[in-house]
Motif scaffolding. Sequence first.
Motif, PDB file in Angstrom:
ATOM      1  N   PHE A   9      -2.087   2.086 -12.919  1.00  0.00           N
ATOM      2  CA  PHE A   9      -0.725   2.053 -13.106  1.00  0.00           C
ATOM      3  C   PHE A   9      -0.604   1.149 -11.872  1.00  0.00           C
ATOM      4  N   ALA A  10      -0.322   1.832 -10.946  1.00  0.00           N
ATOM      5  CA  ALA A  10       0.445   0.593  -9.860  1.00  0.00           C
ATOM      6  C   ALA A  10      -0.065  -0.714  -9.930  1.00  0.00           C
ATOM      7  N   VAL A  11      -0.938  -0.460  -9.658  1.00  0.00           N
ATOM      8  CA  VAL A  11      -1.933  -2.325  -9.433  1.00  0.00           C
ATOM      9  C   VAL A  11      -1.286  -2.651 -11.406  1.00  0.00           C
ATOM     10  N   PHE A  12      -1.385  -2.875 -12.688  1.00  0.00           N
ATOM     11  CA  PHE A  12      -0.237  -2.766 -13.177  1.00  0.00           C
ATOM     12  C   PHE A  12       0.839  -3.626 -12.958  1.00  0.00           C
ATOM     13  N   LEU A  13       1.378  -2.334 -12.543  1.00  0.00           N
ATOM     14  CA  LEU A  13       2.758  -3.191 -11.818  1.00  0.00           C
ATOM     15  C   LEU A  13       3.091  -4.071 -11.516  1.00  0.00           C
ATOM     16  N   TYR A  14       2.414  -4.344 -10.418  1.00  0.00           N
ATOM     17  CA  TYR A  14       2.388  -5.536  -8.821  1.00  0.00           C
ATOM     18  C   TYR A  14       1.916  -6.836  -9.834  1.00  0.00           C
ATOM     19  N   VAL A  15       0.533  -6.454 -11.024  1.00  0.00           N
ATOM     20  CA  VAL A  15       0.040  -7.772 -11.398  1.00  0.00           C
ATOM     21  C   VAL A  15       1.227  -8.218 -12.596  1.00  0.00           C
ATOM     22  N   SER A  16       2.495  -7.027 -12.890  1.00  0.00           N
ATOM     23  CA  SER A  16       3.147  -7.874 -14.171  1.00  0.00           C
ATOM     24  C   SER A  16       4.284  -8.261 -12.910  1.00  0.00           C
ATOM     25  N   VAL A  17       4.827  -7.856 -11.431  1.00  0.00           N
ATOM     26  CA  VAL A  17       5.243  -8.657 -10.964  1.00  0.00           C
ATOM     27  C   VAL A  17       4.551 -10.350 -10.847  1.00  0.00           C
ATOM     28  N   LEU A  23       1.083  -0.807   0.459  1.00  0.00           N
ATOM     29  CA  LEU A  23      -0.026  -0.104  -0.380  1.00  0.00           C
ATOM     30  C   LEU A  23       0.890   1.262  -0.045  1.00  0.00           C
ATOM     31  N   ILE A  24       2.085   1.499   1.302  1.00  0.00           N
ATOM     32  CA  ILE A  24       2.888   2.613   0.648  1.00  0.00           C
ATOM     33  C   ILE A  24       3.389   2.263  -0.812  1.00  0.00           C
ATOM     34  N   VAL A  25       4.055   1.729  -1.576  1.00  0.00           N
ATOM     35  CA  VAL A  25       4.894   1.908  -3.149  1.00  0.00           C
ATOM     36  C   VAL A  25       2.953   2.426  -3.733  1.00  0.00           C
ATOM     37  N   ALA A  26       1.720   2.202  -3.898  1.00  0.00           N
ATOM     38  CA  ALA A  26       1.588   1.719  -4.215  1.00  0.00           C
ATOM     39  C   ALA A  26       0.709   3.501  -5.023  1.00  0.00           C
TER      40      ALA A  26
END
Length: 378
Positions: free
Chosen positions: A64-72, A31-34
């Motif tokens: 975009f933040a969610v997409f980044l973590y889905v990518s991870v 949540l912090i980095v998002a």
Amino acid sequence: MSTQTPQRPASPGLRMGRPFGIPVYVSPTWLIVAAFITYTFQPVVANSLPGRGTLTTYLVAFVFAVFLYVSVLLHELAHCVMARYFGLPVRRITLYLLGGVSEIEREPETPAREFLVAFVGPLLSLGLAGIGFAASMVIPEQTILHVLVWQLWFSNAIVGVFNLLPGLPLDGGRMLRAGVWKLTRNPITGTAAAAWFGRGLAVALVVGTLGLSLLPGQEPDWGSLLWSVLLASFIWVGASQSLQVAKVRARMPQLQARTLARRAIPVTPEVPLAEAMRRAREAQAGAMVVVDHDGHPTAIVNEAAVAATPEHRRPWVTVGSLSRTLEPSLVLPADLAGESLIDAMREAPSGEYLLVERGGDVYGVLVTADVNRVFSGV
């Protein structure tokens, strides 16, 4: 951003599901980095979507933040699926502050498998980036769909390229480790080389970002500098942990149950502690095994409990009251050594283990403190 770290807290975060049967957790630190990504990326979204309200641009930035973590997550799943293909057990995936961790409980047996398990993550990320980039070329610009697809390929490109950097704990570091392992035929040398590359990469990341911000005519970009420090810290800590693991593995050949075993004397449970200790001194034994009246071992006297018993009480305390019942997991083959011995001890944590020969005869007692001393100073 993958590492193999088999021991983690029992509750790493919120459980999100079990894709391919692999538990996935999200740490609260996400949540912090998002929030940070949403705040810093919102101006980029606002420029791409002129005329849109502030709330809309913040919402798209959060996506975009969610997409980044889905990518991870997809990146880590690729590692885990490949690891399972090679028969390696996978405990779970955890998404946290700076990326994700695949907890693969055993290392690949060969450099080629090590390389493939590491390489498949960046390969998937860059493949998704290519597909997303191609799609973004045919979608009209200045639309939410275009921005979202652009975010998708860009986030995967970030994950893929960053993880190809040649230093542990990144995937590029694991690939470098596999290469050095193949050349030297020594996985420990490969780990050490890739870990030092990781440390150098961490320093270069901070120095390079700081140098660019200090160029004449350049305004300091404190956001980029903060990100570089965070990423460099992640790389440095991971590389240092890998060096520690390499030092531990270098001492594995010294870890032989027979060599570390203590001679043990048999005592019946009603024998007073003081008398049992006298017998042990006379026999120059370092441990005591409780046996029944037929001579079969039933328990091991706990060394810590003996040390905690005051001397004046030892004539009145029986060894049976200071012993741990011999469960099957506490009886180990005397010829165990190296990682096999560590794995057996990890499955059943105890202060002492009974070592037996193949025929079932008692060889001695293995004390955990003696094993720990092999690694003292590492």
